[in-house]
Design a protein around this motif. Structure first.
Motif, short mmCIF file in Angstrom:
data_model
loop_
_atom_site.label_atom_id
_atom_site.label_comp_id
_atom_site.label_asym_id
_atom_site.label_seq_id
_atom_site.Cartn_x
_atom_site.Cartn_y
_atom_site.Cartn_z
N LYS A 869 -4.02 44.38 -8.81
CA LYS A 869 -4.49 45.09 -7.62
C LYS A 869 -5.89 44.62 -7.23
CE LYS A 869 -5.19 49.76 -5.78
NZ LYS A 869 -5.14 51.21 -6.08
N TYR A 875 -1.62 46.53 -12.88
CA TYR A 875 -0.43 47.32 -13.19
C TYR A 875 0.51 46.46 -14.03
CZ TYR A 875 -1.71 51.04 -9.94
OH TYR A 875 -2.34 52.08 -9.31
N LEU A 927 9.13 55.37 -0.61
CA LEU A 927 7.99 56.25 -0.36
C LEU A 927 7.98 56.83 1.05
CD1 LEU A 927 5.14 54.20 -2.09
CD2 LEU A 927 6.53 56.04 -3.05
N ARG A 943 7.99 51.55 -3.75
CA ARG A 943 7.18 51.27 -4.93
C ARG A 943 8.08 50.71 -6.02
NH1 ARG A 943 4.94 56.21 -6.59
NH2 ARG A 943 2.99 55.78 -5.48
N LYS A 949 3.50 47.87 -7.99
CA LYS A 949 3.03 47.52 -6.65
C LYS A 949 3.80 48.30 -5.59
CE LYS A 949 6.03 43.53 -5.68
NZ LYS A 949 6.04 42.13 -5.27
N GLU A 950 3.20 48.41 -4.43
CA GLU A 950 3.82 49.02 -3.26
C GLU A 950 3.86 47.98 -2.14
OE1 GLU A 950 1.69 52.48 -2.16
OE2 GLU A 950 2.03 53.54 -4.07
N ASN A 970 9.75 55.48 -15.53
CA ASN A 970 8.94 54.41 -14.93
C ASN A 970 8.16 53.68 -16.01
OD1 ASN A 970 9.91 55.71 -12.71
ND2 ASN A 970 7.92 56.43 -11.97
#
Length: 1100
Positions: A869, A875, A927, A943, A949-950, A970
């Protein structure tokens, strides 16, 4: 579009098609056509807006065009298919606006959405200007032509049955209501009285009172005032369009008088008719000014408009100067009627004086009754009337439109491509100074938009400084300083789009803290413009100071941020700029410093006084102008029931010098209460509110009088009356009623504008002027605004009560408790601090419930970063030994989708699906779903729950996820590398750093030591890449992530990263996790009892 016969059509040759088509489509601006609607059921005929023009309107426009001798157009908005214009025609030496003429003749109405029915049509009769014989018609014929109910479909209904404002469109008037139109000077008084009677009758028999009385006198007065304003605005507009016509009016009068077209019944005489008219005029109580209608011919139209005022006294104040404007009547009284004419003139003068006063109340800006009076009249573009402070050592004319802006045509096209069609108030007053090369200081709400100063600056550089740059050494001639790399990149992109790169060759330089990084920078020889940050420029000056010897222009973008986060660097830069530009060999070279900001801070004072000689200062934010003007701020904290006592204690009823104090309340009841209390103490006290507008003229007159030593004039008013008062010379403003918004607060402070410190002329004045002050009363009703007040007052030198700080801190804590459902602040997690908690919407306190974590809080862990990020936040997945469930699920998903890839039948927000990316299938959670309007192809925000990541994916790429792949939770966790932060006071990592770290660690397993966990976030320190030697048990640490970040030169050590979290966890362990509630109660004990009410409302 026309119809032609088929035999007239020919084939055009190719050479005839080489030129482009020059035909353009135009439409009249601000108006829309109207048509006649007949309601059979209601038996009513009325005019309504339409989408098509009537044939009569088209024919009327054709007749105007044929009769005109000159045609002019003013372009408004450039659209793709059509351009809106205002069309002006000159007919018989009279210039008219076709747009307004169509409205006057009931062919169209104004199309503004904010206008009501009465405002869509002007109160004037404008018959066809094409006929010049109307003046020779009889009175009866003229009245029939002007007021026939059938003209343009006028209704014969009584106005009382129409909607509000229909009386303007209903021409059915009685004979006594029609004004007499005269052509001689002797009848001017009769004309005036008849006009007054006409509007008095219209007021009495308006739309809501035909056959019945009006509901309220306020509505009647408002209708009369609205009608008066429109006709007087028309008069000023006609005088502006036809300058120099006043000399011709007298000649036309003489010619018509010789022809015998003088109406004896219109003379000002003492017969019965005249007496009755004067009696009706007296019914107006001298507060209903006169108006006139436009006659049927262009000549009479000018005569009636020019004779609207015979003697107007308009008192306007600019500084300490009062002007009296006198407009003489073009006519001359006959010798036999001299005494009568003198009496009429005196009566007319008194009415015109009242008329001018009424217009001052109607218009927030001063009314100029005589446009030909010149500079003695306050201009309608006076910045003070708009709450704009302009202090300039040189006189500058503002630019009103983009067409008359002092910029080059190529840069003007750049603005049009950017949809920059309208100039802001700051642009209008600052562009002439910047384009002229003057030192300019601007405070504006649009200060974050660099186009506001970049375009005129580039114009000056291209037209002036560029010619002198070849006479000196190499290096940039202009430097643009930005508060961060993001703003610097945005400005550099704008320079590239402005097509000046071929001439100025701008470059952007961002140098880190590396030892030899600044030395390695190479400037192109033809570089004339540099975009950088203060930290980078100081490093460049230390290594390449000889490249900045021809620095002519220095621009400070968001100057308040520059001085806040880089004060030492700004001092070094300004010192170098002063040294370079003040040398004798550079005396003939241009020198310009431009500072643009949103707020006034204390370093600005030294900037203007020491580094900006003869500056032009433009401030469009009134509350910031008060800080610039050195207004003393006084805070009084009291309970609501004791406000009047606190007010009386702060007022000085026996000042040594004359003083004017303005007390502002929010309601009329407060005005009465304060006036009653103050009048017992003060010898001279005034009051004004909405219910006392008939005293407005008296209040203005008394306030503007000169006062002597020991006199204290106190005016109590509501906020809504301030614009009508036009006060700018108050020495003290007391906010008895708390201002509902910063804008209202600023406009109150602007009532002291004449007493603001004028810094460009400060050196020219002998001694210091008395300091004006603002007194703000804060009670328990205003508790929610304390934080905003404190943020404003912290930028002043005002002594603040300690209880204000403690109460504001308590409000901060109470607001934090309301953010329990918000995510934890990302900046606080990444760097251990938040730039501004008072405006940050996220949570800044640890919540034991939402921040509970199952991740390891200590020990060595294995992590696999998959999505980078930022340079310090990743992440990925936590790698555990003997945990192969995710690998097993991934292989099963590959096998499942190898045979078939079923698309999602229905997309639901929050549901799980699958997406293929780089030949790997990932689980995703939707989302947000857009409003695709039955479209097949659209993007969906998802997501990746196993990566973190989105991103947006196409809807047709989303696959159904079988239930057997839902059971695994998750896998993505957030990893924060501790003890590093961006250099140079940045709050975001530079993309160069993030890109370098991503290329180095993405997809590789790392070993880290966990030091803290918070929800789904684990804090690691350090994080290293460990490689095992083949065939041995030896492991090698290839690199440390923190060290790699520091090597880029864009990061620095951050040893206090975890101090906040450690303190929070220690406090939470002492009270069992109820830190927030105990903290709030401790703050409540520090504040006064009246403030506890507001905090408890927030808490409970």
């Amino acid at each position: 579009m026309i119809v032609v016969s088929l035999d007239k059509i020919r084939v055009s040759l190719q050479k005839f098609l080489q030129l482009p088509f020059w035909v353009r489509r135009f439409h009249l601006a601000r108006i829309q056509p109207i048509t006649l609607r007949v309601s059979i059921l209601a038996e009513k005929v009325e005019l309504e807006p339409s989408k098509q023009w009537d044939f009569s309107a088209t024919l009327y426009l054709h007749n105007l065009l044929r009769a005109s001798t000159q045609t002019e157009a003013v372009l408004h908005e450039l659209e793709s298919d059509s351009t809106s214009i205002e069309l002006y025609l000159t007919i018989s030496n009279i210039k008219i606006c076709v747009n307004d003429d169509l409205v006057a003749n009931r062919f169209a109405c104004y199309s503004s959405s904010g206008l009501d029915a009465s405002d869509r049509f002007p109160l004037m009769l404008s018959p066809s200007i094409l006929t010049r014989t109307a003046s020779k018609c009889s009175d009866k014929q003229m009245e029939q032509n002007l007021h026939s109910p059938s003209e343009h479909g006028g209704s014969s209904e009584s106005p009382g049955t129409s909607e509000a404002g229909d009386w303007l469109t209903t021409p059915s008037l009685s004979q006594s209501q029609i004004p007499e139109l005269v052509t001689s000077e002797e009848g001017s008084r009769s004309e005036d009285t008849k006009e007054l009677m006409f509007f008095n009758n219209q007021t009495k028999h308006g739309p809501k009172a035909s056959g019945a009385e009006s509901d309220s006198s306020e509505e009647t007065d408002f209708s009369l005032a609205s009608a008066l304003t429109k006709s007087l605005d028309l008069f000023r507009f006609l005088k502006f369009l036809n300058p120099g016509r006043s000399d011709q009016l007298g000649d036309l009068d003489k010619e018509q008088s010789q022809e015998g077209d003088v109406r004896p019944e219109a003379k000002c005489r003492g017969d019965d008719t005249g007496s009755s008219q004067v009696e009706q005029n007296d019914d107006l109580n001298n507060y209903h000014p006169e108006m006139t209608e436009l006659s049927a011919t262009g000549t009479e139209q000018e005569q009636d408009a020019a004779s609207l005022f015979s003697e107007t006294n308009l008192q306007s104040k600019t500084g300490d100067v009062s002007q009296s404007i006198l407009v003489e009547s073009p006519g001359h009284a006959e010798a036999s009627d001299l005494s009568t004419s003198v009496e009429c003139g005196m009566r007319r003068s008194e009415e015109d004086r009242v008329c001018s006063r009424l217009l001052e109340w109607l218009n927030p800006e001063p009314f100029n009754a005589n446009p030909d009076a010149g500079d003695d009249v306050v201009s309608l573009s006076d910045p003070w009337m708009k709450g704009i402070l302009v202090h300039s050592a040189l006189s500058m004319e503002p630019c009103n439109t983009l067409e008359d802006a002092p910029i080059t045509d190529s840069l003007r096209q750049v603005l049009l491509r950017k949809n920059y069609h309208t100039l802001s108030p700051a642009d209008r007053y600052s562009w002439p100074a910047v384009a002229r090369g003057c030192n300019t200081f601007v405070i504006s709400q649009n200060a974050d938009q660099p186009l506001g100063y970049l375009i005129p600056l580039l114009t000056h550089i291209l037209l002036n400084s560029l010619l002198l740059s070849h006479l000196s050494s190499s290096g940039p001639i202009a430097v643009l300083l930005c508060p961060g790399w993001e703003k610097a990149q945005m400005i550099y992109n704008l320079l590239e789009e402005s097509k000046v790169s071929q001439t100025l060759h701008p470059i952007i330089v961002l140098v880190g803290i590396g030892k030899d990084e600044a030395k390695a920078v190479k400037f192109p020889k033809n570089c004339l413009l540099l975009v950088t940050t203060p930290f980078t420029l100081v490093r460049l000056l230390s290594c390449h100071c000889f490249l900045f010897l021809r620095l002519y222009h220095l621009v400070l973008d968001e100057a308040d941020q520059l001085f806040t986060f880089a004060p030492d660097e700004m001092g070094t830069i300004l010192q170098h700029f002063q040294k370079v530009t003040s040398s004798e060999e550079k005396a003939s070279c241009p020198r310009q410093l431009v500072a643009v900001t949103k707020r006034w801070t204390s370093p600005m004072e030294d900037l203007i006084s020491k580094h900006m000689p003869d500056p032009s200062i433009v401030i469009t934010v009134p509350e910031e102008a008060a800080l610039y003007g050195n207004i003393q701020q006084v805070i009084l904290m009291t309970i609501e029931s004791n406000k009047i006592s606190a007010l009386l204690g702060v007022l000085d009823f026996s000042p040594e010098v004359g003083q004017k104090t303005l007390i502002v309340a929010n309601f009329a009841e407060e005005v009465e209460d304060v006036f009653k209390a103050v009048s017992n103490k003060s010898a001279f006290c005034l009051k004004i509110h909405k219910g006392l507008l008939d005293h407005l003229d008296f209040v203005i007159q008394q306030w503007r009088k000169n006062i002597g030593p020991g006199t204290h004039v106190i005016l109590v008013s509501t906020s809504e009356c301030l614009r009508s008062l036009g006060i700018r010379d108050a020495a003290c403003v007391v906010h008895y009623g708390f201002p509902p918004s910063p804008k209202v607060f600023g406009y109150r402070l602007f009532c002291m504008a004449e007493n603001f410190q004028n810094r460009p002329k400060q050196d020219q004045t002998d001694g210091c002027s008395p300091i004006s002050r603002s007194v703000l009363l804060i009670s328990e009703r205003n508790a929610r605004h304390v934080v905003g007040v404190l943020r404003y007052l912290e930028r002043t030198d005002a002594p603040l009560p300690p209880v204000l700080f403690s109460f504001a801190e308590g409000v901060h804590v109470a607001r934090e408790d309301q953010k329990t459902d918000r995510p934890f602040c990302s900046y606080l997690k990444s760097f251990g601090f938040c730039r501004d908690r008072s405006v940050c919407p996220d949570r800044h306190r640890i919540n034991p419930q939402s921040d509970k974590s199952v991740l390891p809080a200590s020990g060595v862990i294995e992590v696999l970063p998959l999505y980078i990020k930022t340079a310090s936040v990743f992440y990925g997945r936590l790698v555990r030994q003997n945990d192969k469930e995710f690998d097993k699920m991934a292989s099963e998903m590959m096998s499942y989708y190898a045979d078939k890839k079923p698309g999602a039948k229905e997309l639901l927000e929050g549901a799980l699906y699958a997406v293929e990316e780089d030949e790997i299938f990932h689980r995703v959670k939707i989302l947000a779903l857009p409003d695709h309007n039955e479209s097949i192809f659209y993007n969906v925000l998802v997501r990746f729950i196993d990566i973190g990541k989105e991103s947006d994916v196409k809807s047709h790429q989303i696959l159904e996820l079988p239930p057997q792949f839902h059971f695994l939770p998750n896998q993505a966790i957030e990893m924060v590398v501790c003890r590093v932060k961006p250099a140079d006071a940045e709050i975001e990592w530079h993309p160069k750093v993030t890109r370098a770290i991503s290329q180095k660690i993405r997809g590789l397993q790392h070993r880290a030591r966990a030091v803290l966990c918070l929800g789904n976030t684990v804090f690691v320190d350090p994080m290293v890449r460990v490689t095992q030697m083949p065939g041995t048990k030896t492991c090698i640490n290839e690199y440390n992530v923190q060290t790699e970040i520091l090597k880029t030169g864009m990061g620095v050590n951050n040893p206090k990263h975890l101090d906040f979290f450690r303190a929070a966890f220690q406090d939470g362990s002492k009270d069992g996790g109820h830190t927030s509630r105990l903290e709030q109660k401790s703050y409540i004990l520090k504040v006064s009892w009246w403030a506890q009410v507001y905090i408890y409302q927030l808490l409970y």
